[in-house]
Write an enzyme that holds these catalytic residues in place. Structure first.
Site, PDB file in Angstrom:
ATOM      1  N   GLY A 145       0.799  -1.220   0.000  1.00 28.95           N
ATOM      2  CA  GLY A 145       0.000   0.000   0.000  1.00 28.95           C
ATOM      3  C   GLY A 145       0.829   1.266   0.000  1.00 28.95           C
ATOM      4  CD  GLU A 146      -1.171   4.757   1.412  1.00 31.71           C
ATOM      5  OE1 GLU A 146      -1.652   4.553   0.279  1.00 31.71           O
ATOM      6  OE2 GLU A 146      -1.726   5.447   2.274  1.00 31.71           O
TER       7      GLU A 146
END
Length: 556
Positions: free
Chosen positions: A396-397
């Site tokens: 994620g990110e």
């Protein structure tokens, strides 16, 4: 000290914020978050894990009523206007139920901050009070089936109507957290198919629909669905920021998301360490407690030392972020430019804590299962859930394979812009000196083809990450007093030893790839040599004894 400068010179002691310096008001917000988690969230773990989305929505709205969704929203838009340091503390306290923590982060960071930073005053006045209060829940639509970390490769498009009164959006988004109960979506689309831009889309808009809930390895309590846009018509005013500059909103949100996720990871690892210590004290094998065995002590000691370094880095970064966000007038016409500068300034450091924190959390929860043995492999103990949930953080990110090159590429880009002088370092830390010298060597050796040397760039990035965390830990240690300082000294010494041990292998990889001559190889390698006198076994045992005695993380 501005972003990236830590690599070039030593930071001043008084320039670094540490968690021991929190104000009474900040600690109160932290206790509010901690109490909410313990009283309202943790009693319902089984329902959350069984994917009770109605319960998650209820918890999010309740968090809003307590001010936990609007804590960092400016007061003029219905929030509390607190600083990044306190926001990080809230994220830390909420992490032990990671499904809730992710739902919270998706709302407060990547769904709210693009609007807060780049929206017009009219848009912010319309939507931010609802998001801050929890009346509305937000979601963030960036990834697509064909573009994950390559965000600018998105195919969703936006076309202006002939009369110029509205936008028409078509496309699809993937992995959208909070979809089932969100009322507002931050959606990225290309105007006329090529100008990457950002839009606010309300739930219930005709043409907006959702896919089925994704069946995920972890974060089972979150709602994760596809977002489907078929001739979705929104007001022209719901364009956020300028046409073609949606990447500002996307990347600034991701920078802040990386920081906040790892602030949460600090809290999750503190709980992991406590659970492991309690189990090691209780569980007996061969008429001895697990905690009396050296290999178990090694795991507990290493986790304590590495966690101290990460925690120090996260809150140092939080203080630096506050230094550039302070004084921005959120209602001013110049606010988007000011927010963009502030969120971008420490992007290198945000990426560093993302890599270090997400990989440490993976290692910590894996070792937690090992300490628990067969019980750790069951859902009877919380470490199995912690292991499943944290695995997302390395993806994620921005996947870590993308984030590592970002660290070194951003340093090089800022050097070309004249923002950093990589040729004039004054730092005394061996990790800094070696990391910078290897980066210079790679540039000299590969020039324009450097981007293809990902393995070597990743190795240099890891050394730079370790340098930042070690310096953060060292400065914090100097500020502490008494028994806490003595424990911190052990943490810092162990972290330096483990980091330098890893740096030797990274250095060898880069020097070999660059075909460095023996003299150059020896001159670089010897920089790391002086600190290899540490007794790592003794350091780990010392920390383990402290952890086992209190059954908790001893420094916060």
């Amino acid at each position: 000290m501005l972003g990236g400068e830590f690599l070039l010179r030593d930071a001043a002691l008084d320039s670094v914020f540490t968690p021991e310096e929190f104000s009474a008001e900040a600690r109160l917000m932290g206790r509010t978050a901690d109490d909410f988690l313990k009283k309202s969230v943790l009693p319902h773990v089984e329902r959350i894990e069984s994917h009770d989305i109605d319960l998650m929505a209820e918890l999010m709205h309740k968090a809003g009523e307590l001010g936990l969704l609007g804590a960092e929203v400016p007061e003029v838009y219905g929030g509390f206007g607190i600083d990044n340091r306190t926001g990080a503390l809230i994220a830390e306290k909420l992490n032990w139920q990671q499904s809730f923590a992710l739902s919270h982060e998706a709302h407060t960071v990547i769904a709210t901050l693009p609007l807060q930073y780049f929206g017009s005053h009219a848009l912010k006045s319309k939507y931010l009070p609802k998001l801050a209060s929890g009346e509305w829940i937000g979601a963030f639509g960036l990834s697509e089936s064909g573009s994950g970390s390559d965000a600018l490769g998105a195919q969703t498009r936006a076309d202006l109507s002939e009369d110029g009164t509205h936008w028409v959006l078509n496309g699809g988004k993937m992995w959208i957290t909070n979809t089932a109960f969100a009322q507002l979506f931050t959606v990225f689309a290309k105007v006329d198919g090529d100008k990457f831009s950002c839009f606010m889309v309300e739930a219930g808009t005709p043409g907006l629909s959702y896919g089925k809930e994704e069946h995920k390895l972890g974060m089972r309590g979150t709602s994760t669905r596809r977002l489907i846009l078929e001739d979705v018509t929104i007001p022209v005013a719901n364009l956020m920021g300028e046409i073609g500059k949606g990447h500002y909103a996307a990347f600034c949100a991701l920078n802040m998301g990386r920081f906040k996720l790892e602030a949460g990871a600090v809290g999750g690892m503190k709980e992991t360490l406590a659970v492991c210590a309690a189990y090691a004290n209780q569980r007996k094998q061969f008429n001895r407690t697990l905690g009396s065995f050296g290999m178990i002590q090694a795991k507990l000691g290493s986790l304590c030392g590495r966690l101290f370094a990460l925690e120090s880095a996260v809150y140092r970064l939080a203080g630096d972020l506050d230094s550039v966000f302070e004084g921005i007038d959120p209602t001013a016409d110049s606010a988007p430019q000011a927010y963009h500068h502030a969120a971008e300034e420490y992007s290198i450091e945000c990426s560093i804590v993302k890599v270090i924190g997400s990989e440490l959390y993976s290692w910590a929860t894996d070792e937690a299962i090992q300490i628990h043995g067969g019980y750790g492999y069951t859902e009877e103990f919380p470490v199995a859930r912690a292991w499943r949930d944290q695995r997302l953080l390395r993806i994620g990110e921005g996947a870590n394979e993308i984030v590592r090159p970002i660290i070194v590429n951003t340093l090089l880009r800022r050097a070309k812009q004249g923002r950093l002088d990589l040729a004039m370092p004054t730092a005394t830390c061996s990790l800094k000196r070696v990391g910078l010298r290897l980066l210079q060597l790679l540039v000299e050796r590969f020039g324009a083809s450097l981007s293809e040397e990902q393995e070597a760039l990743g190795a240099v990035s890891d050394i730079i990450c370790a340098a930042y965390c070690h310096e953060s830990a060292s400065l914090r240690t100097q500020k502490l007093k008494g028994a806490a300082q003595e424990t911190a000294k052990v943490c810092t010494a162990l972290y330096l030893h483990e980091s330098q041990t890893a740096a030797v292998a990274h250095t060898d990889l880069v020097l070999t790839r660059c075909n460095a001559d023996p003299a150059l190889r020896a001159s670089i390698q010897c920089v790391l040599a002086p600190d290899f006198t540490a007794d790592a076994v003794a350091l780990r045992r010392t920390l383990a004894a402290t952890v086992l005695a209190s059954e908790r993380y001893p420094l916060g």
